[in-house]
Design an enzyme around this catalytic site. Structure first.
Site, short mmCIF file in Angstrom:
data_model
loop_
_atom_site.label_atom_id
_atom_site.label_comp_id
_atom_site.label_asym_id
_atom_site.label_seq_id
_atom_site.Cartn_x
_atom_site.Cartn_y
_atom_site.Cartn_z
N HIS A 36 0.88 -1.29 0.13
CA HIS A 36 -0.08 -0.14 -0.01
C HIS A 36 0.80 1.29 0.20
CE1 HIS A 36 -3.71 2.01 1.89
NE2 HIS A 36 -3.33 2.59 0.79
N GLU A 39 2.41 1.77 -3.46
CA GLU A 39 1.21 2.31 -4.28
C GLU A 39 1.14 3.79 -4.29
OE1 GLU A 39 -2.70 4.26 -3.69
OE2 GLU A 39 -3.02 1.93 -3.31
N HIS A 40 1.30 4.47 -2.82
CA HIS A 40 1.24 5.80 -2.55
C HIS A 40 2.57 6.64 -2.94
CE1 HIS A 40 -1.99 6.81 0.59
NE2 HIS A 40 -2.20 5.47 0.16
N GLU A 117 -6.07 6.79 6.68
CA GLU A 117 -7.13 5.84 5.92
C GLU A 117 -7.49 4.77 7.21
OE1 GLU A 117 -6.05 4.29 2.21
OE2 GLU A 117 -4.89 6.05 1.63
#
Length: 476
Positions: A36, A39-40, A117
């Site tokens: 994750h 991806e950021h 998040e």
């Protein structure tokens, strides 16, 4: 890299998406959430375009939007933009997969964004159930059991304590897993196919192919089955989830839709009508959920009344009576043909001549399909009728031996004796009592199925013929 180019001279928007067949399942054990974070970070600058958010700013200033999602099996990146700016966007987009620039100060910033998040999900009961409680019922050494989203603890505090260099590990993760042979790219634009082909070759030819193998592992162990889980939700809900685990083949997909359609049907003789008659249930949901490559859950979710909460065992027993009825009745092609998800999409495809109706989400889903489907089947409208697949699925997987039961209610708080680590869920895990299993087996294997449970009648409101009728009577 698999590539699909779609040229539509009438479209007023260009769309591009890449699916990388790498997700949170590849997180190292000591850094949950690393996929994750990767991806950021790909959005935070590349060697050719080092400015922070350069791609996002270029796209937003050109009438478009960007997004990305990290899933368990894969990661998706996608955007739309006005056609005349597509080349510039692809220049920047391609560099995500060639030479990203992992700046240490921006890594810490993005970890904070990921933690935000994570915090947003803490009060989401559906997320807590799917991402926390279900994971507890998986082998602890299987990747699906880990926290996939990440947070400050997994990506910052614990690594610092253990002297782990997150930037170094992030670069190694990217260099190991981001390989052309597990990527699929789809572009829709008004440009001609030759122009699109030249655009793509020029910009993506330097994406490295590391010949990564695609693999899968079974997440279940024997004592994962025939278990019951009580857990305390945030909201005031009463829900019973019955989960079946199975290994899905591509040819099973329409058969599963047939089964799903019947389990959640609302007509006379349906499972829901039988439960409503006994004041046990208000609604039923059903569907399959991917866990790993070819490994899925099929879930039947019951929204309970107070009486249904007290008599949840009766609900599961009646469900198996209904499944037994499905086993004893030959699958009906008529039902198969009028399943809304199939038949209405066939109607739409028949009259939907404008391919530019495809959205960003559609293109992203196409790249996901490209990972598993032969290219010639991506837009296939043919769905063969294979009744034996339906019978085989029901017989092999929809059995009492293949279930786990989850009950969500605040009323069970006094019975819970454990807490889940990441979402602080109070829960209790136990084996389904032997007496209950015997009643489920009797219901599933009874010689005579219940007379109140029946297949639905023909739906006369769904059209089956689309030919234009010949004019027979003339008006003078």
């Amino acid at each position: 890299m698999k590539i699909l180019l779609i040229s539509d001279s009438k479209t007023d928007i260009s769309i591009a998406a890449i699916n990388v067949n790498i997700g949170s399942k590849h997180d190292p054990d000591d850094l949950p959430g690393l996929a994750h974070l990767c991806e950021h970070m790909l959005h935070m600058g590349t060697e050719e375009y080092p400015q922070q958010n350069n791609f996002a700013e270029y796209v937003s200033q050109s009438g478009g939007r960007i997004n990305a999602d990290t899933h368990f099996k894969f990661t998706s990146y996608y955007f739309n933009i006005i056609p005349k700016k597509l080349k510039g966007a692809l220049d920047r987009f391609a560099q995500f997969f060639i030479a990203p620039f992992f700046r240490k100060d921006l890594i810490e910033k993005e970890i904070n964004n990921i933690h935000s998040e994570y915090n947003e999900r803490l009060t989401d009961d559906e997320w807590r159930f799917e991402q926390a409680l279900v994971k507890l019922s998986i082998k602890p050494d299987h990747p699906y059991s880990k926290l996939n989203i990440g947070n400050k603890k997994t990506l910052n505090e614990t690594p610092k304590k253990d002297n782990i260099d997150v930037k170094d590990r992030l670069k190694k993760f990217y260099e190991k897993y981001y390989s052309a042979n597990i990527m699929s790219l789809c572009i829709l634009s008004k440009d001609g196919l030759n122009n699109l082909k030249n655009m793509v070759i020029k910009r993506f030819r330097n994406v490295k192919n590391k010949e990564l193998p695609v693999y899968s592992g079974c997440p279940f162990k024997d004592d994962d089955f025939n278990t019951v889980w009580l857990h305390v939700p945030i909201g005031y809900i009463r829900k019973l989830d019955v989960t079946f685990a199975f290994s899905e083949k591509r040819e099973d997909q329409m058969s599963l839709k047939y089964i799903k359609h019947l389990l959640r049907h609302k007509s006379e003789g349906s499972l829901l009508s039988a439960l409503k008659a006994k004041s046990l249930c208000n609604n039923i949901e059903a569907g399959d959920y991917p866990v790993d490559t070819n490994i899925h859950f099929f879930k039947v979710k019951f929204h309970l009344t107070k009486k249904g909460l007290e008599d949840s065992t009766d609900i599961v027993e009646i469900m198996f009576q209904y499944i037994n009825m499905l086993k004893k009745n030959e699958p009906k092609k008529l039902i198969y043909d009028v399943i809304k998800i199939q038949q209405m999409s066939d109607i739409n495809n028949r009259y939907n001549e404008k391919i530019h109706c495809l959205s960003v989400d559609d293109i992203s889903k196409i790249t996901c399909c490209m990972q598993e489907c032969p290219m010639k089947e991506i837009f296939s409208k043919q769905r063969a009728w294979q009744s034996y697949l339906i019978k085989d699925l029901i017989k092999e997987y929809f059995t009492p031996q293949n279930i786990r039961i989850y009950i969500a209610t605040k009323a069970c708080e006094s019975e819970t004796d454990e807490r889940e680590e990441w979402y602080n869920i109070k829960y209790f895990k136990g084996k389904i009592p032997e007496g209950h299993m015997k009643s489920f087996n009797r219901a599933a294997d009874a010689a005579d199925s219940s007379t109140e449970l029946k297949l639905p009648l023909k739906n006369t409101f769904i059209p089956m013929k689309f030919d234009i009728k010949n004019e027979t009577n003339k008006i003078i």
